[in-house]
Motif scaffolding. Structure first.
Motif, PDB file in Angstrom:
ATOM      1  N   CYS A   1       6.126 107.754   9.969  1.00 42.71           N
ATOM      2  CA  CYS A   1       5.428 106.463   9.881  1.00 42.71           C
ATOM      3  C   CYS A   1       5.999 105.493  10.906  1.00 42.71           C
ATOM      4  O   CYS A   1       7.200 105.507  11.186  1.00 42.71           O
ATOM      5  CB  CYS A   1       5.595 105.900   8.466  1.00 42.71           C
ATOM      6  N   GLY A   2       5.128 104.638  11.446  1.00 36.98           N
ATOM      7  CA  GLY A   2       5.569 103.620  12.384  1.00 36.98           C
ATOM      8  C   GLY A   2       4.929 102.280  12.082  1.00 36.98           C
ATOM      9  O   GLY A   2       3.813 102.210  11.560  1.00 36.98           O
ATOM     10  N   ALA A   3       5.638 101.204  12.397  1.00 39.67           N
ATOM     11  CA  ALA A   3       5.121  99.846  12.228  1.00 39.67           C
ATOM     12  C   ALA A   3       5.506  99.012  13.444  1.00 39.67           C
ATOM     13  O   ALA A   3       6.594  99.193  14.016  1.00 39.67           O
ATOM     14  CB  ALA A   3       5.665  99.205  10.957  1.00 39.67           C
ATOM     15  N   TYR A   4       4.619  98.103  13.811  1.00 45.53           N
ATOM     16  CA  TYR A   4       4.853  97.228  14.968  1.00 45.53           C
ATOM     17  C   TYR A   4       4.759  95.784  14.504  1.00 45.53           C
ATOM     18  O   TYR A   4       3.748  95.359  13.932  1.00 45.53           O
ATOM     19  CB  TYR A   4       3.810  97.504  16.045  1.00 45.53           C
ATOM     20  N   LYS A   5       5.841  95.036  14.718  1.00 49.41           N
ATOM     21  CA  LYS A   5       5.871  93.635  14.311  1.00 49.41           C
ATOM     22  C   LYS A   5       6.842  92.866  15.218  1.00 49.41           C
ATOM     23  O   LYS A   5       7.880  93.390  15.617  1.00 49.41           O
ATOM     24  CB  LYS A   5       6.316  93.499  12.850  1.00 49.41           C
ATOM     25  N   ASN A   6       6.476  91.636  15.527  1.00 55.50           N
ATOM     26  CA  ASN A   6       7.342  90.761  16.335  1.00 55.50           C
ATOM     27  C   ASN A   6       7.731  91.392  17.672  1.00 55.50           C
ATOM     28  O   ASN A   6       8.825  91.162  18.191  1.00 55.50           O
ATOM     29  CB  ASN A   6       8.610  90.378  15.563  1.00 55.50           C
TER      30      ASN A   6
ATOM     31  N   LEU B   1      12.353  98.263   8.464  1.00 59.57           N
ATOM     32  CA  LEU B   1      12.327  98.158   7.007  1.00 59.57           C
ATOM     33  C   LEU B   1      10.911  98.148   6.447  1.00 59.57           C
ATOM     34  O   LEU B   1      10.690  98.550   5.303  1.00 59.57           O
ATOM     35  CB  LEU B   1      13.095  96.922   6.551  1.00 59.57           C
ATOM     36  N   ILE B   2       9.935  97.706   7.244  1.00 59.87           N
ATOM     37  CA  ILE B   2       8.548  97.832   6.804  1.00 59.87           C
ATOM     38  C   ILE B   2       8.181  99.306   6.666  1.00 59.87           C
ATOM     39  O   ILE B   2       7.537  99.722   5.691  1.00 59.87           O
ATOM     40  CB  ILE B   2       7.595  97.108   7.765  1.00 59.87           C
ATOM     41  N   VAL B   3       8.639 100.110   7.619  1.00 58.64           N
ATOM     42  CA  VAL B   3       8.417 101.554   7.505  1.00 58.64           C
ATOM     43  C   VAL B   3       9.149 102.109   6.289  1.00 58.64           C
ATOM     44  O   VAL B   3       8.595 102.902   5.518  1.00 58.64           O
ATOM     45  CB  VAL B   3       8.878 102.272   8.785  1.00 58.64           C
TER      46      VAL B   3
ATOM     47  N   ALA C   1       2.403  93.594   9.587  1.00 56.44           N
ATOM     48  CA  ALA C   1       2.641  94.461  10.730  1.00 56.44           C
ATOM     49  C   ALA C   1       1.386  95.264  11.055  1.00 56.44           C
ATOM     50  O   ALA C   1       0.385  95.218  10.320  1.00 56.44           O
ATOM     51  CB  ALA C   1       3.807  95.403  10.453  1.00 56.44           C
ATOM     52  N   GLU C   2       1.440  96.002  12.138  1.00 51.67           N
ATOM     53  CA  GLU C   2       0.353  96.892  12.527  1.00 51.67           C
ATOM     54  C   GLU C   2       0.830  98.335  12.415  1.00 51.67           C
ATOM     55  O   GLU C   2       1.992  98.632  12.713  1.00 51.67           O
ATOM     56  CB  GLU C   2      -0.079  96.615  13.974  1.00 51.67           C
ATOM     57  N   PRO C   3      -0.054  99.255  11.983  1.00 47.23           N
ATOM     58  CA  PRO C   3       0.321 100.673  11.983  1.00 47.23           C
ATOM     59  C   PRO C   3       0.566 101.128  13.421  1.00 47.23           C
ATOM     60  O   PRO C   3      -0.338 101.101  14.251  1.00 47.23           O
ATOM     61  CB  PRO C   3      -0.896 101.369  11.370  1.00 47.23           C
ATOM     62  N   ALA C   4       1.787 101.538  13.716  1.00 48.51           N
ATOM     63  CA  ALA C   4       2.171 101.801  15.106  1.00 48.51           C
ATOM     64  C   ALA C   4       1.545 103.068  15.670  1.00 48.51           C
ATOM     65  O   ALA C   4       1.347 103.179  16.881  1.00 48.51           O
ATOM     66  CB  ALA C   4       3.691 101.886  15.206  1.00 48.51           C
ATOM     67  N   PHE C   5       1.247 104.035  14.814  1.00 48.94           N
ATOM     68  CA  PHE C   5       0.720 105.307  15.318  1.00 48.94           C
ATOM     69  C   PHE C   5      -0.784 105.251  15.557  1.00 48.94           C
ATOM     70  O   PHE C   5      -1.306 106.022  16.365  1.00 48.94           O
ATOM     71  CB  PHE C   5       1.016 106.442  14.327  1.00 48.94           C
TER      72      PHE C   5
END
Length: 273
Positions: free
Chosen positions: A95-100, A18-20, A53-57
């Motif tokens: 787009c990608g996001a990394y969290k938890n 959902l952040i993405v 979050a962190e930008p996953a890409f």
């Protein structure tokens, strides 16, 4: 090896997805003639970090940016640059996001101003094929069932299905098993089970399915220079059926679009935050 997720882990993945979704919704208001993909990339990185979050890409496999930005004949993995978007362009934003401890990863192809009716149809059919594929992601089905459904629908409209690039499992890693091609044969491939989470992402070309790569080592283009569309969702099998973790609702809210395409894949009505 396929990593099955618990219901608690699926909820954590929903937060990342959902952040993405919200990032893409924010960008929907910014996509217009004159804006550069580098400007959009900077907005996305700030937005993702502001949401914890962190930008996953960014840095993944040494990718230099937070978004894959692929206009027109670029299929995927385009690198943001300072060239302004123009009226009539389309732009795939992945787009990608990394969290938890978990990844979210999905994509949408936007219209830049007014596009031709031919291009509109490509986008419509590609997005429709995404949901047709999602419908096959359920207990008792296999990887080939999803790919077959996407392939049959898009090829019936005369489009080319990219072979070399596929969807994938998703979780603690960006790319997990199984691979999820957008082509295939019914009843073939790995069987779907409860707790699987995948990214389903049709990459459909207006012309040939063939592609080529730029010397930058990232950007993928259609071999004939015709436009390509890309839509992607994150989906889990919950109680035997496909359940969306991501949503295009934030995009539709920004663009004033009304749609019920996701209703069948949600346990309850989505409330935008």
């Amino acid at each position: 090896m396929i990593h099955i997720k618990t219901k608690e882990e699926i909820e954590l993945m929903r937060h990342s997805a959902l952040i993405v979704s919200k990032t893409l919704g924010m960008l929907a208001k910014e996509v217009r003639p004159g804006v550069t993909t580098l400007q959009l990339d900077a907005l996305a990185e700030t937005f993702i970090r502001d949401h914890g979050a962190e930008p996953a890409f960014l840095g993944l496999y040494d990718f230099p940016n937070s978004l894959c930005m692929s206009p027109n004949a670029q299929v995927v993995h385009g690198i943001p640059n300072d060239k302004p978007l123009q009226e009539g362009d389309i732009i795939s934003i992945d787009c990608g996001a990394y969290k938890n401890g978990f990844y979210g990863d999905h994509a949408y192809t936007f219209e830049v101003g007014e596009v031709t009716s031919e291009v509109k149809k490509l986008l419509q059919v590609t997005k429709e094929s995404l949901y047709i594929g999602i419908s096959e992601f359920r207990i008792g089905k296999r990887v080939g069932d999803v790919g077959y459904a996407i392939q049959q629908y898009t090829e019936s409209h005369g489009y080319g299905v990219v072979r070399e690039l596929v969807g994938h499992g998703l979780g603690r890693k960006m790319h997990e098993d199984p691979e999820m091609p957008n082509y295939g044969k019914r009843g073939r491939g790995k069987k779907f089970v409860e707790g699987m989470v995948v990214a389903i992402e049709p990459m459909i070309n207006m012309g040939t399915h063939r592609i080529k790569q730029l010397r930058d080592g990232w950007t993928i283009l259609t071999a004939d220079g015709k436009p390509s569309a890309h839509f992607e969702h994150n989906v889990a099998i919950v109680d035997g059926k496909p359940e969306l973790l991501s949503t295009f609702a934030y995009i539709y809210e920004a663009l004033g679009i009304t749609s019920d395409e996701e209703v069948a894949f949600r346990r309850e009505a989505l409330v935008l935050e």
